[in-house]
Design a protein around this motif. Structure first.
Motif, PDB file in Angstrom:
ATOM      1  N   GLN C  70      -9.262  31.173  51.161  1.00 52.35           N
ATOM      2  CA  GLN C  70      -8.504  30.891  50.537  1.00 52.35           C
ATOM      3  C   GLN C  70      -9.257  29.939  48.995  1.00 52.35           C
ATOM      4  OE1 GLN C  70      -6.118  28.913  52.916  1.00 52.35           O
ATOM      5  NE2 GLN C  70      -3.904  30.054  52.349  1.00 52.35           N
ATOM      6  N   TYR C  71     -10.247  28.684  49.467  1.00 52.11           N
ATOM      7  CA  TYR C  71     -10.781  28.406  48.291  1.00 52.11           C
ATOM      8  C   TYR C  71     -11.431  28.790  47.319  1.00 52.11           C
ATOM      9  CZ  TYR C  71     -14.355  25.009  46.404  1.00 52.11           C
ATOM     10  OH  TYR C  71     -15.399  24.263  44.679  1.00 52.11           O
ATOM     11  N   ALA C  72     -12.050  30.018  48.406  1.00 57.15           N
ATOM     12  CA  ALA C  72     -13.371  30.970  47.011  1.00 57.15           C
ATOM     13  C   ALA C  72     -11.756  31.081  46.144  1.00 57.15           C
ATOM     14  CB  ALA C  72     -13.968  32.474  47.783  1.00 57.15           C
ATOM     15  N   ILE C  73     -11.010  32.745  46.484  1.00 62.21           N
ATOM     16  CA  ILE C  73      -9.714  32.726  45.793  1.00 62.21           C
ATOM     17  C   ILE C  73      -9.767  31.819  44.751  1.00 62.21           C
ATOM     18  CG2 ILE C  73      -7.502  33.964  45.438  1.00 62.21           C
ATOM     19  CD1 ILE C  73      -8.161  35.284  48.666  1.00 62.21           C
ATOM     20  N   ALA C  74      -8.835  30.972  45.121  1.00 66.25           N
ATOM     21  CA  ALA C  74      -8.742  29.859  43.923  1.00 66.25           C
ATOM     22  C   ALA C  74      -9.075  29.731  42.651  1.00 66.25           C
ATOM     23  CB  ALA C  74      -8.385  28.651  45.370  1.00 66.25           C
ATOM     24  N   HIS C  75     -10.958  29.493  43.570  1.00 66.74           N
ATOM     25  CA  HIS C  75     -11.998  29.480  42.307  1.00 66.74           C
ATOM     26  C   HIS C  75     -12.412  30.234  42.114  1.00 66.74           C
ATOM     27  CE1 HIS C  75     -11.456  25.241  44.002  1.00 66.74           C
ATOM     28  NE2 HIS C  75     -11.874  24.709  43.659  1.00 66.74           N
ATOM     29  N   ASN C  76     -11.742  31.607  41.510  1.00 70.32           N
ATOM     30  CA  ASN C  76     -11.998  32.419  41.038  1.00 70.32           C
ATOM     31  C   ASN C  76     -13.363  33.530  40.778  1.00 70.32           C
ATOM     32  OD1 ASN C  76     -10.907  34.739  39.378  1.00 70.32           O
ATOM     33  ND2 ASN C  76     -12.220  33.478  37.596  1.00 70.32           N
ATOM     34  N   MET C  77     -14.096  33.592  42.528  1.00 64.25           N
ATOM     35  CA  MET C  77     -15.110  34.103  42.980  1.00 64.25           C
ATOM     36  C   MET C  77     -14.438  35.666  43.759  1.00 64.25           C
ATOM     37  SD  MET C  77     -17.453  30.813  44.538  1.00 64.25           S
ATOM     38  CE  MET C  77     -16.006  29.716  44.352  1.00 64.25           C
ATOM     39  N   ALA C  78     -15.260  36.643  43.606  1.00 67.53           N
ATOM     40  CA  ALA C  78     -15.253  37.256  44.372  1.00 67.53           C
ATOM     41  C   ALA C  78     -15.596  36.490  46.278  1.00 67.53           C
ATOM     42  CB  ALA C  78     -16.145  38.522  43.750  1.00 67.53           C
ATOM     43  N   LEU C  79     -15.534  37.825  46.976  1.00 65.71           N
ATOM     44  CA  LEU C  79     -15.335  37.368  48.632  1.00 65.71           C
ATOM     45  C   LEU C  79     -15.881  37.923  49.521  1.00 65.71           C
ATOM     46  CD1 LEU C  79     -14.651  34.807  49.929  1.00 65.71           C
ATOM     47  CD2 LEU C  79     -12.060  36.169  50.584  1.00 65.71           C
ATOM     48  N   VAL C  80     -16.927  37.741  49.898  1.00 65.24           N
ATOM     49  CA  VAL C  80     -17.687  38.941  51.333  1.00 65.24           C
ATOM     50  C   VAL C  80     -17.683  37.872  52.225  1.00 65.24           C
ATOM     51  CG1 VAL C  80     -19.821  39.871  52.220  1.00 65.24           C
ATOM     52  CG2 VAL C  80     -19.050  39.852  49.738  1.00 65.24           C
ATOM     53  N   ILE C  81     -16.639  38.427  53.968  1.00 68.35           N
ATOM     54  CA  ILE C  81     -16.416  37.644  54.619  1.00 68.35           C
ATOM     55  C   ILE C  81     -17.619  38.511  55.582  1.00 68.35           C
ATOM     56  CG2 ILE C  81     -14.541  36.846  56.409  1.00 68.35           C
ATOM     57  CD1 ILE C  81     -13.217  36.930  53.634  1.00 68.35           C
ATOM     58  N   GLY C  82     -18.356  38.069  56.180  1.00 67.03           N
ATOM     59  CA  GLY C  82     -19.368  38.872  57.556  1.00 67.03           C
ATOM     60  C   GLY C  82     -18.227  37.664  58.195  1.00 67.03           C
ATOM     61  N   ALA C  83     -17.920  36.620  58.415  1.00 60.34           N
ATOM     62  CA  ALA C  83     -17.419  35.668  59.867  1.00 60.34           C
ATOM     63  C   ALA C  83     -16.213  37.122  60.704  1.00 60.34           C
ATOM     64  CB  ALA C  83     -17.132  35.003  59.061  1.00 60.34           C
ATOM     65  N   THR C  84     -16.684  36.025  61.821  1.00 65.05           N
ATOM     66  CA  THR C  84     -14.957  37.343  62.371  1.00 65.05           C
ATOM     67  C   THR C  84     -13.636  35.846  62.347  1.00 65.05           C
ATOM     68  OG1 THR C  84     -16.199  36.277  64.250  1.00 65.05           O
ATOM     69  CG2 THR C  84     -16.379  38.434  63.619  1.00 65.05           C
ATOM     70  N   GLY C  85     -12.822  36.540  63.033  1.00 67.84           N
ATOM     71  CA  GLY C  85     -11.465  35.669  63.401  1.00 67.84           C
ATOM     72  C   GLY C  85     -10.198  35.403  62.574  1.00 67.84           C
ATOM     73  N   LEU C  86     -10.538  36.618  61.868  1.00 62.05           N
ATOM     74  CA  LEU C  86      -9.123  36.646  60.763  1.00 62.05           C
ATOM     75  C   LEU C  86      -8.288  37.442  61.541  1.00 62.05           C
ATOM     76  CD1 LEU C  86     -10.568  37.031  57.388  1.00 62.05           C
ATOM     77  CD2 LEU C  86      -9.770  35.147  57.547  1.00 62.05           C
ATOM     78  N   SER C  97      -3.001  38.087  47.576  1.00 64.83           N
ATOM     79  CA  SER C  97      -3.530  37.091  47.101  1.00 64.83           C
ATOM     80  C   SER C  97      -5.440  37.438  46.247  1.00 64.83           C
ATOM     81  CB  SER C  97      -4.474  35.597  47.403  1.00 64.83           C
ATOM     82  OG  SER C  97      -3.366  35.312  48.872  1.00 64.83           O
ATOM     83  N   ALA C  98      -5.539  39.036  46.632  1.00 65.52           N
ATOM     84  CA  ALA C  98      -6.855  39.185  45.556  1.00 65.52           C
ATOM     85  C   ALA C  98      -6.629  39.333  44.430  1.00 65.52           C
ATOM     86  CB  ALA C  98      -6.926  40.258  46.518  1.00 65.52           C
ATOM     87  N   THR C  99      -7.296  39.113  42.933  1.00 64.65           N
ATOM     88  CA  THR C  99      -7.450  39.071  42.116  1.00 64.65           C
ATOM     89  C   THR C  99      -8.846  39.912  41.837  1.00 64.65           C
ATOM     90  OG1 THR C  99      -8.185  36.624  41.790  1.00 64.65           O
ATOM     91  CG2 THR C  99      -5.965  37.794  41.254  1.00 64.65           C
ATOM     92  N   ASN C 100     -10.294  39.108  42.285  1.00 63.48           N
ATOM     93  CA  ASN C 100     -11.391  39.494  42.535  1.00 63.48           C
ATOM     94  C   ASN C 100     -11.727  40.743  44.114  1.00 63.48           C
ATOM     95  OD1 ASN C 100     -12.285  38.161  39.858  1.00 63.48           O
ATOM     96  ND2 ASN C 100     -11.870  36.762  40.977  1.00 63.48           N
ATOM     97  N   GLY C 101     -12.844  41.571  43.813  1.00 60.38           N
ATOM     98  CA  GLY C 101     -13.258  41.602  44.457  1.00 60.38           C
ATOM     99  C   GLY C 101     -13.307  41.193  45.872  1.00 60.38           C
ATOM    100  N   ILE C 102     -11.777  41.394  47.763  1.00 55.04           N
ATOM    101  CA  ILE C 102     -12.542  40.839  48.664  1.00 55.04           C
ATOM    102  C   ILE C 102     -13.463  42.062  49.576  1.00 55.04           C
ATOM    103  CG2 ILE C 102     -11.680  39.654  50.907  1.00 55.04           C
ATOM    104  CD1 ILE C 102      -9.342  38.243  48.321  1.00 55.04           C
ATOM    105  N   LEU C 103     -14.221  41.688  49.910  1.00 52.79           N
ATOM    106  CA  LEU C 103     -14.740  42.680  50.958  1.00 52.79           C
ATOM    107  C   LEU C 103     -14.569  42.279  52.458  1.00 52.79           C
ATOM    108  CD1 LEU C 103     -15.837  45.706  51.420  1.00 52.79           C
ATOM    109  CD2 LEU C 103     -18.229  44.799  50.171  1.00 52.79           C
ATOM    110  N   ILE C 104     -13.881  42.497  53.149  1.00 53.20           N
ATOM    111  CA  ILE C 104     -14.114  42.195  54.834  1.00 53.20           C
ATOM    112  C   ILE C 104     -15.247  42.775  55.499  1.00 53.20           C
ATOM    113  CG2 ILE C 104     -12.979  41.374  56.857  1.00 53.20           C
ATOM    114  CD1 ILE C 104     -10.779  40.472  55.003  1.00 53.20           C
ATOM    115  N   VAL C 105     -16.048  42.630  56.457  1.00 51.60           N
ATOM    116  CA  VAL C 105     -17.351  43.282  56.666  1.00 51.60           C
ATOM    117  C   VAL C 105     -17.954  42.849  58.321  1.00 51.60           C
ATOM    118  CG1 VAL C 105     -19.671  44.207  56.771  1.00 51.60           C
ATOM    119  CG2 VAL C 105     -18.369  42.917  54.742  1.00 51.60           C
ATOM    120  N   PRO C 106     -17.094  44.076  59.115  1.00 50.72           N
ATOM    121  CA  PRO C 106     -17.518  43.993  60.372  1.00 50.72           C
ATOM    122  C   PRO C 106     -18.619  43.718  60.819  1.00 50.72           C
ATOM    123  CG  PRO C 106     -15.208  45.360  60.085  1.00 50.72           C
ATOM    124  CD  PRO C 106     -16.223  44.825  58.916  1.00 50.72           C
TER     125      PRO C 106
END
Lengths: 241, 241, 241, 241
Positions: C70-86, C97-106
């Motif tokens: 949420q912090y990254a989105i609020a600060h206008n960053m693209a987001l790559v998520i490798g952490a589990t648990g969402l 919420s996505a305005t930039n790219g968000i990539l979730i990578v299991p």
């Protein structure tokens, strides 16, 4: 606790040995080409050594191994030599000098030594065989020493000639009439596979090591064996049941 | 039931096809170089053929395949060609003549075709790769056609040069800068393995076939597809989803 | 140079990423649960962050990943998520919420992702398949998540039921009717092999990783892709050609 | 030429033996449950036998093997028994009756026998081991007899307990604390692989047979050995050097 002097203790194998032996042996000192920070006394020349030990374990360099071995014999230690570079004449001389056990171990990997033994046995029944080894691209020579030695052991024990087979660049290097293939790929450390083929039958033997920690069980087996020897023995295979 | 004329029906592949198709297709006749005892009509020349069929399935020889194909086109049959030996000019001519589907299939093995496709995809991400194929000692050429084609497909898709690696007889034949190794051993029929290496990562793809029965599913896939085509297509891979 | 904020930068994967990215990306800061000695600024809470970046790369923990995102989105960053648990709900909310790219990578392992893709394709043609995975004895659960996901992808794409086969303790755990076998052996890090069997035909696909350095190419592929996205995407497989 | 009477000569193994021995042995007659067309005399009961031979080779059934063996002993032949089904009491009785060599061979596959021997040796050094066998879906029992026997031989020789490992359906059947996994796939005939794991080290031993022709070299080895014996011996492994 058995006392060990470790020569070459700060090479990659030396470091693995330091880690691997600490629970069961007492390393009373390390001989090294350079001074290192260490909890264990470090000497940079033979003259500096001021303690004694039960076993001299040498994983140093071709340049130092022979002089080290003479020192160990003179100081009444058993001797395990993993360093390469001894000439035949030097081995003969060490053999003549031995009062305690001397164990020269070209390969501390138990899986590699077993692979060679099994291959030698299988070749009696399956003369048709090829070897594929795989190492990192940084390894410049090919095929590996282990693959060549395996090929020689196969050749020494097979009792029939292999089937005549096609030739060509893809057919590998013949080592004593055993085709040996070498792959050089990232992601591979040290692996070899021996493929035996018979009538409608396959026998495949493979081993790999991924770090020098793999050699520690062979080092321990050597240390345990050498104190029961009173002469010079070559090869971990001589210790197998 | 779809009617098939089978050219080359008494070769090893032809026999496997006869066995494999009998439940789901009607083989209305077999063209063969020699007369054979058979429940199905056997003709030894094109002039003797006295029935029609939906599909001409040709697994005959380089000497006969082109004339056969022209016959099939003239008689309004779809055409599946597994025989080798068509020249580029002959393929071009067949392509121009096609009114029904024509499917030329260099390799009916689904596992081999998938292996090539997967290797092509993987090479985009793993430029470092070597191939090991294994066949019976009776196979005189090396490396195999499948291995060479796989190497070419890898080379066509990789986007980075592979790491520079050591040379030497054990390092295989370079086919488009892919090292290819060939083993010739009894107990092996036809097998190939593609080894990709990355940083601390290995990807290995392997396939083997042990009889021509393995080709029947690819033949059936071809027969099912060709009646839906209206032009010439080359390769089972073109039929994959 | 693309600027990265790395969350979870001192875990094993985080350390591998630090090493792997340093040549081509600028890591402008690291968010970590604890302070660390580092050439790069280290923050222990979101409020301390005082710089901006192009991409937020999150390999932190289930406890922190959602708030970080949420912090990254609020600060206008693209987001790559490798952490589990969402949770599913959290993913849905991020997607909205996505305005930039968000990539979730299991799974950042390219060889594992390719293995799953290839297995899915092969299962269309070879419904009979079993999986063997091998990991270190320290891994307590079995079978592995990758093996289970591979089984599910196989099941989702196969078009015929597999042959009925024998049951019994040795026959593995059925995951969506795919038998999965798990080995737990020292000397193995993470490996899985998918065995397809057809009529007189075998297709075998295998991959292994031996350290988290294997994940860095997948991280880099993700970083390169995410800046070209404008919505949420799940899985490295979505980036394959 | 050594003269052989072959009991069970028209089963699959019997046929393979007829083909395999014809160059080097004289099969003087075949005992079979049913009459068959053959160049060699075929008898359907012991009373019909009207010739003598050097060796009685029995690959008949559990129902007939014991009576056959008594006949062979009474008629002064050496005896090679590949048929299963002898009770312990029957073996004891045969042993007591032996004047010539008697060789009972549960498994004529040289690659399988070597695999078991090598596994027994390796288990002394690598207590952590799992077995994966693969057979055709038609094989209803699991795991295979060879896999179980291999597990027992491993258990009998290992000198340390294996590492405690995770449990669960995917972890295989424990045979003497060796996890055994069974795959049942078309395209596989009979294959088994023994995976040993050590510290950063792997040793993998594998064998497969694709037809009963694979058993002929073991039969020949048995025939050659039995005439030099004067008592009862069990297992091809007893003949290995």
């Amino acid at each position: 606790m058995t006392k060990i002097i470790l020569a070459g203790g700060f090479g990659k194998l030396g470091e693995a040995i330091q880690n691997g032996l600490k629970a069961d042996y007492e390393i009373v000192g390390i001989l090294s080409g350079h001074q290192h920070n260490s909890d264990i006394p470090v000497w940079t020349s033979l003259e500096d050594i001021d303690v004694s030990a039960d076993i001299w374990l040498d994983v140093s360099t071709p340049a130092t191994v022979y002089e080290n071995a003479q020192y160990a014999i003179a100081h009444n230690m058993a001797l395990v030599i993993g360093a390469t570079g001894l000439s035949d004449a030097q081995v003969t001389h060490l053999k003549a000098s031995a009062t305690n056990g001397i164990l020269i171990v070209p390969n501390f990997s138990l899986s590699a030594v077993l692979l060679m033994q099994f291959s030698k046995t299988a070749a009696q029944y399956f003369p048709d065989v090829e070897i594929v080894e795989a190492h990192n691209p940084k390894k410049v020579d090919s095929p590996s020493g282990t693959a060549k030695q395996t090929a020689r052991m196969i050749a020494s024990s097979r009792q029939k000639a292999p089937a005549q087979t096609s030739v060509g660049e893809a057919r590998g290097e013949r080592v004593d009439d055993v085709p040996v293939h070498a792959m050089r790929l990232p992601g591979y450390i040290a692996q070899q596979t021996v493929y035996f083929g018979g009538i409608d039958e396959q026998l495949t033997l493979s081993q790999s090591t991924t770090s020098r920690a793999a050699f520690v069980p062979g080092v321990i087996m050597s240390l345990n064996a050498v104190t029961k020897l009173d002469h010079l023995v070559i090869g971990l295979d001589q210790l197998l049941n």
